[in-house]
Design an enzyme around this catalytic site. Structure first.
Site, mmCIF file in Angstrom:
data_model
loop_
_atom_site.group_PDB
_atom_site.id
_atom_site.type_symbol
_atom_site.label_atom_id
_atom_site.label_comp_id
_atom_site.label_asym_id
_atom_site.label_seq_id
_atom_site.Cartn_x
_atom_site.Cartn_y
_atom_site.Cartn_z
ATOM 1 N N LYS A 117 0.848 -1.206 0.000
ATOM 2 C CA LYS A 117 0.000 0.000 0.000
ATOM 3 C C LYS A 117 0.879 1.250 0.000
ATOM 4 O O LYS A 117 0.626 2.195 -0.741
ATOM 5 C CB LYS A 117 -0.932 0.021 1.227
ATOM 6 C CG LYS A 117 -1.980 -1.058 1.233
ATOM 7 C CD LYS A 117 -3.183 -0.649 0.428
ATOM 8 C CE LYS A 117 -4.347 -1.616 0.379
ATOM 9 N NZ LYS A 117 -4.222 -3.006 0.553
ATOM 10 N N LYS A 213 -1.086 -12.743 -9.438
ATOM 11 C CA LYS A 213 -1.905 -13.587 -8.552
ATOM 12 C C LYS A 213 -3.385 -13.250 -8.740
ATOM 13 O O LYS A 213 -3.723 -12.066 -8.863
ATOM 14 C CB LYS A 213 -1.491 -13.296 -7.100
ATOM 15 C CG LYS A 213 -2.315 -13.985 -6.025
ATOM 16 C CD LYS A 213 -2.012 -13.389 -4.650
ATOM 17 C CE LYS A 213 -3.244 -12.741 -4.029
ATOM 18 N NZ LYS A 213 -3.895 -13.467 -2.962
ATOM 19 N N LYS A 216 -9.141 -10.682 -5.388
ATOM 20 C CA LYS A 216 -10.286 -9.756 -5.404
ATOM 21 C C LYS A 216 -9.805 -8.331 -5.594
ATOM 22 O O LYS A 216 -10.460 -7.514 -6.233
ATOM 23 C CB LYS A 216 -11.027 -9.827 -4.066
ATOM 24 C CG LYS A 216 -11.837 -11.059 -3.857
ATOM 25 C CD LYS A 216 -12.258 -11.158 -2.387
ATOM 26 C CE LYS A 216 -11.832 -12.466 -1.781
ATOM 27 N NZ LYS A 216 -11.572 -12.435 -0.356
HETATM 28 P P1 ADP Z 1 -7.863 -12.060 -2.102
HETATM 29 O O1 ADP Z 1 -6.422 -11.834 -2.469
HETATM 30 O O2 ADP Z 1 -8.686 -12.348 -3.296
HETATM 31 O O3 ADP Z 1 -8.447 -10.923 -1.263
HETATM 32 P P2 ADP Z 1 -7.818 -13.472 0.365
HETATM 33 O O4 ADP Z 1 -6.631 -12.650 0.799
HETATM 34 O O5 ADP Z 1 -9.130 -13.208 1.035
HETATM 35 O O6 ADP Z 1 -7.928 -13.358 -1.205
HETATM 36 O O7 ADP Z 1 -7.434 -14.995 0.516
HETATM 37 C C1 ADP Z 1 -8.161 -15.979 1.219
HETATM 38 C C2 ADP Z 1 -7.411 -17.290 1.151
HETATM 39 O O8 ADP Z 1 -7.285 -17.694 -0.238
HETATM 40 C C3 ADP Z 1 -5.979 -17.211 1.688
HETATM 41 O O9 ADP Z 1 -5.664 -18.439 2.308
HETATM 42 C C4 ADP Z 1 -5.143 -17.022 0.458
HETATM 43 O O10 ADP Z 1 -3.823 -17.486 0.622
HETATM 44 C C5 ADP Z 1 -5.913 -17.837 -0.575
HETATM 45 N N1 ADP Z 1 -5.706 -17.257 -1.916
HETATM 46 C C6 ADP Z 1 -6.187 -16.082 -2.376
HETATM 47 N N2 ADP Z 1 -5.808 -15.863 -3.649
HETATM 48 C C7 ADP Z 1 -5.057 -16.934 -4.002
HETATM 49 C C8 ADP Z 1 -4.370 -17.319 -5.196
HETATM 50 N N3 ADP Z 1 -4.400 -16.551 -6.280
HETATM 51 N N4 ADP Z 1 -3.701 -18.487 -5.202
HETATM 52 C C9 ADP Z 1 -3.685 -19.305 -4.107
HETATM 53 N N5 ADP Z 1 -4.311 -18.990 -2.946
HETATM 54 C C10 ADP Z 1 -4.997 -17.840 -2.886
#
Ligand code: ADP
Ligand code: TRP
Length: 348
Positions: A117, A213, A216
């Site tokens: 950020k 990656k 969201k």
């Molecule tokens: P986002 O990045 O979409 O906000 P979160 O941070 O809420 O996702 O992630 C929730 C769970 O899903 C965590 O355990 C995270 O490591 C896993 N996760 C999120 N995006 C990925 C990805 N692209 N590949 C593998 N695991 C992921």
């Protein structure tokens, strides 16, 4: 008679900050479902964490309900796993404070979530700065052994270990050290390539472009429960090169391949590599990906609709999960409060 060894405890959470996507499924939820067969599982909806990005009560509630329905529809079983909403166990906020008082600012400044950020010139809130301490409290309040997560969260688990060690160094062995349990698919690619600040592709040592990656926050997701036109649009939007039909394509330099591969066994993957060599065209592979998503998640869509149509049931599940979770967190807090000298002394 010997007591059976206590089952190892697993804990993980997902933020309700948007609709869940393939990264969340392969990186997290799939393991949640598998692990509940053999381990003592604790899963929650991290709504306190989501407040660092969503400040709109209706959206937060909608996403929280959606995440709950998604977990349950995909097989998280409230009879076998404790399943609750983070904010129904406010003990974790108290533990967050205790952890912050033994944590150096330097440790928090090193968190990727914070540094990213700052690098983007976004002025982070105090909540975002303290985010790793709240996550550490989630984990430590439940004497967790393993935390199943994707690669992006491993640093947070290491920070949790550091915070537990600092707390224990100050007050004795109160908090239990957790370990990360990396998903077999630690980083699901998104629908686009990663670029640097100048818009240039990021490349690995071999010079290959690197996928961004799926997240969201990057708007590059394919939602688990997308269907019909929305699914076609999401898959259609995956970045591809322009190639004439019949011209060989490189599967290792293709986002559609990398995403489709997640759904294939070894033989199917080899067959698809063959089609790439033959220059089958990206349209064919995108159709295959849509078919695979329909096949994997289609059977769960109806269940999710039923769950969303029954908010009372969802609330009942979350409330009974919260009651079970709260009892565990309360016991840890009592220990931590007593060790640090808070509250009335134990009666003589
Ligand atoms: P986002 O990045 O979409 O906000 P979160 O941070 O809420 O996702 O992630 C929730 C769970 O899903 C965590 O355990 C995270 O490591 C896993 N996760 C999120 N995006 C990925 C990805 N692209 N590949 C593998 N695991 C992921
Ligand atoms: N920070 C995690 C994420 O964005 C969500 C989370 C909050 C979590 N508390 C947790 C994950 C405790 C595992 C354990 O994905």
């Amino acid at each position: 008679m010997t007591q059976p060894a206590a089952r190892k405890r697993v804990l993980s959470g997902i933020q309700p900050s948007g609709n869940l996507h393939l990264g969340n499924y392969f990186g997290a939820i799939r393991q949640f479902v598998e692990l509940q067969e053999t381990l003592d599982c604790y899963y929650f909806i991290a709504d306190y964490h989501a407040l660092t990005t969503i400040q709109d009560r209706d959206r937060l509630r909608t996403y929280s309900r959606d995440v709950a329905a998604t977990y349950l529809a995909l097989g998280v079983d409230p009879e076998r796993a404790v399943f609750w909403r983070q904010s129904d166990v406010p003990e974790v906020c108290e533990l967050t404070w205790l952890l912050l008082t033994v944590t150096g600012v330097g440790l928090l400044e090193r968190a990727h979530s914070y540094k990213d950020k700052v690098a983007k010139n976004i002025r982070p809130s105090g909540g975002l700065f303290a985010y790793p301490a709240l996550m550490a409290a989630d984990i430590l309040a439940f004497d967790t052994d393993f935390v199943p997560v994707g690669k992006d969260q491993v640093q947070h688990i290491e920070m949790t270990q550091d915070m537990a060690a600092s707390f224990n160094a100050a007050y004795g062995e109160v908090l239990h050290r957790p370990e990360p349990r990396m998903s077999p698919v630690p980083r699901v690619p998104g629908t686009d390539w990663e670029r640097d600040a100048d818009g240039e592709f990021k490349r690995d040592e071999a010079g290959r472009r690197m996928p961004q990656k799926m997240s969201k926050s990057y708007g590059n997701t394919i939602e688990i429960f997308a269907e019909g036109k929305a699914l076609k649009r999401a898959v259609g939007g995956i970045t591809t090169d322009s190639k004439a039909l019949g011209e060989p394509m490189d599967p290792d330099d293709c986002l559609v391949f990398q995403l489709t591969e997640l759904f294939l066994d070894e033989a199917e993957t080899e067959a698809l590599r063959g089609r790439y060599r033959e220059g089958c065209g990206y349209g064919e592979v995108k159709k295959l990906l849509i078919a695979k998503i329909d096949e994997r998640f289609g059977p769960h869509r109806e269940r999710k609709r039923e769950l969303l149509a029954d908010p009372d049931y969802l609330e009942d599940v979350l409330a009974s999960g919260a009651a079970r979770a709260r009892a565990v967190a309360r016991a840890t807090l009592d220990r931590a409060r007593d060790a640090s000298g808070l509250g009335a002394p134990p009666s003589a």
